[in-house]
Design an enzyme around this catalytic site. Structure first.
Site, mmCIF file in Angstrom:
data_model
loop_
_atom_site.group_PDB
_atom_site.id
_atom_site.type_symbol
_atom_site.label_atom_id
_atom_site.label_comp_id
_atom_site.label_asym_id
_atom_site.label_seq_id
_atom_site.Cartn_x
_atom_site.Cartn_y
_atom_site.Cartn_z
ATOM 1 C CG ASP A 20 0.905 6.396 1.323
ATOM 2 O OD1 ASP A 20 0.467 5.792 0.323
ATOM 3 O OD2 ASP A 20 0.299 6.453 2.404
ATOM 4 C CD GLU A 201 -5.169 7.504 -3.441
ATOM 5 O OE1 GLU A 201 -6.098 8.008 -2.783
ATOM 6 O OE2 GLU A 201 -4.675 6.380 -3.177
ATOM 7 C CG HIS A 265 1.134 7.507 -2.400
ATOM 8 N ND1 HIS A 265 -0.101 7.952 -1.981
ATOM 9 C CD2 HIS A 265 2.008 8.491 -2.093
ATOM 10 C CE1 HIS A 265 0.025 9.142 -1.431
ATOM 11 N NE2 HIS A 265 1.302 9.492 -1.491
ATOM 12 N NE ARG A 298 -0.698 0.420 1.706
ATOM 13 C CZ ARG A 298 -1.431 1.528 1.729
ATOM 14 N NH1 ARG A 298 -1.861 2.048 0.596
ATOM 15 N NH2 ARG A 298 -1.729 2.117 2.868
#
Length: 326
Positions: A20, A201, A265, A298
């Protein structure tokens, strides 16, 4: 060292184990970075005068989770913004200490710092962002347009099947929205948005070419994770859902040939010499043991992107690890 040569030194991943990712270039000449840490227990901020320098910049802990209560678990997706002379961090947190039980207990919260340098000073809790429902909510982002500041976020509407939709509302101040003007601007409707979970999202805003673009992420957080996009004319009523046009196809997806899985994201920034950069996370492998949310790899990545003749962004495909930015 010139700006261009500095940009050439960037290779991916920019920062390992930071999902993110959010990068903001401030008027002080620094790039500020934050993102989800694998432990989901704190918020870190780092800064550098170059994008490449973020890799080795020392992270500073801005805030740690509470021992119990609403901000005690699963600290997700912080973003740092500068509004009216103060710094703000938007983030999501759950209130159940056991992470699996608290997985969908998230609400959105705000921190404030009056220091000129947000790596210094005190971060003050401004509380929860109150929306129309007391339900799963996360991934708040903020932008200003024609004198009005807006919040865009993901939330579960109890009356709609699925996990989260995207909403927009004008802001009364940096931690309060006008809930009477909250509207939905996209909900999962295409098959690529509904793999594993029905998810919209992780919104990010990009203003260009007479339009306001909002990218978002869809589906489960494994290799199916991908990015979609909606846009509205800058002269339109942003609080009218019909102002927003949605791409029927994803705009940034897994590329197995390049070993890039689940890109999403994202946020946006620019190189030192002003070229457009997409910031995103992705994994370098497809198969995951256990819940993808607890796989730490990630990594934060960056790459240049361009523009189509119709004025929409062209993100291309996620490049292989080690590929230089230019």
């Amino acid at each position: 060292m010139s700006n261009i040569s500095a940009a050439r030194e960037i290779s991916n991943p920019l920062i390992e184990q930071r999902a993110d990712p959010w990068i903001y270039r401030h008027s002080d000449g620094f790039y500020y970075f934050t993102g989800s840490v694998p432990e989901y227990d704190r918020i870190e901020v780092r800064r550098s005068e170059t994008l490449a320098g973020l890799t080795d910049a020392e992270p500073v802990v801005a805030w740690r989770k509470h021992e119990s209560g609403k901000m005690s678990a699963n600290i997700w997706a912080p973003e740092i913004h500068y509004v009216d002379g103060k710094w703000y961090i938007y983030f999501a947190a759950a209130w159940t200490a056991e992470t699996n039980e608290g997985l969908f207990d998230h609400r959105m919260f705000v921190l404030e710092n009056e220091s000129a340098n947000p790596l210094e000073g005190q971060w003050v809790e401004k509380g929860q962002i109150v929306t129309k429902w007391e339900s799963f909510a996360l991934d708040a982002t903020s932008f200003e347009h024609e004198g009005t500041r807006y919040l865009v976020w993901a939330q579960k509407d109890p009356s709609i099947k699925g996990n989260s939709n995207l909403y927009i509302a004008p802001m009364i101040n940096p931690w309060t929205i006008d809930i009477n003007r909250q509207v939905m601007i996209t909900t999962p409707e295409y098959e690529w948005e509904k793999i594993g979970f029905l998810v919209n999202e992780g919104a990010a805003v990009l203003k260009r070419n007479g339009k306001i673009f909002i990218t978002y992420s869809a589906s489960a957080t494994d290799y199916n994770y991908c990015m979609g996009i909606i846009w509205a004319a800058e002269t339109s009523d942003l609080l009218d859902p019909t102002s927003w046009i949605k791409s029927e196809v994803p705009v940034f997806t897994t590329n197995e040939a390049n070993s890039q899985y689940g890109p999403g994201h994202n946020s946006f920034t620019v190189t030192e010499d002003g070229r457009d950069v997409i910031v995103f996370h992705a994994r370098s492998y497809k198969e995951i043991v256990g819940d993808p949310l607890y796989d730490p790899n990630r990594h934060a990545r960056v790459q240049l992107f361009g523009w189509n003749p119709d004025g929409t962004p062209n993100f291309g495909e996620p490049l292989p690890d080690g590929k230089n930015l230019i």
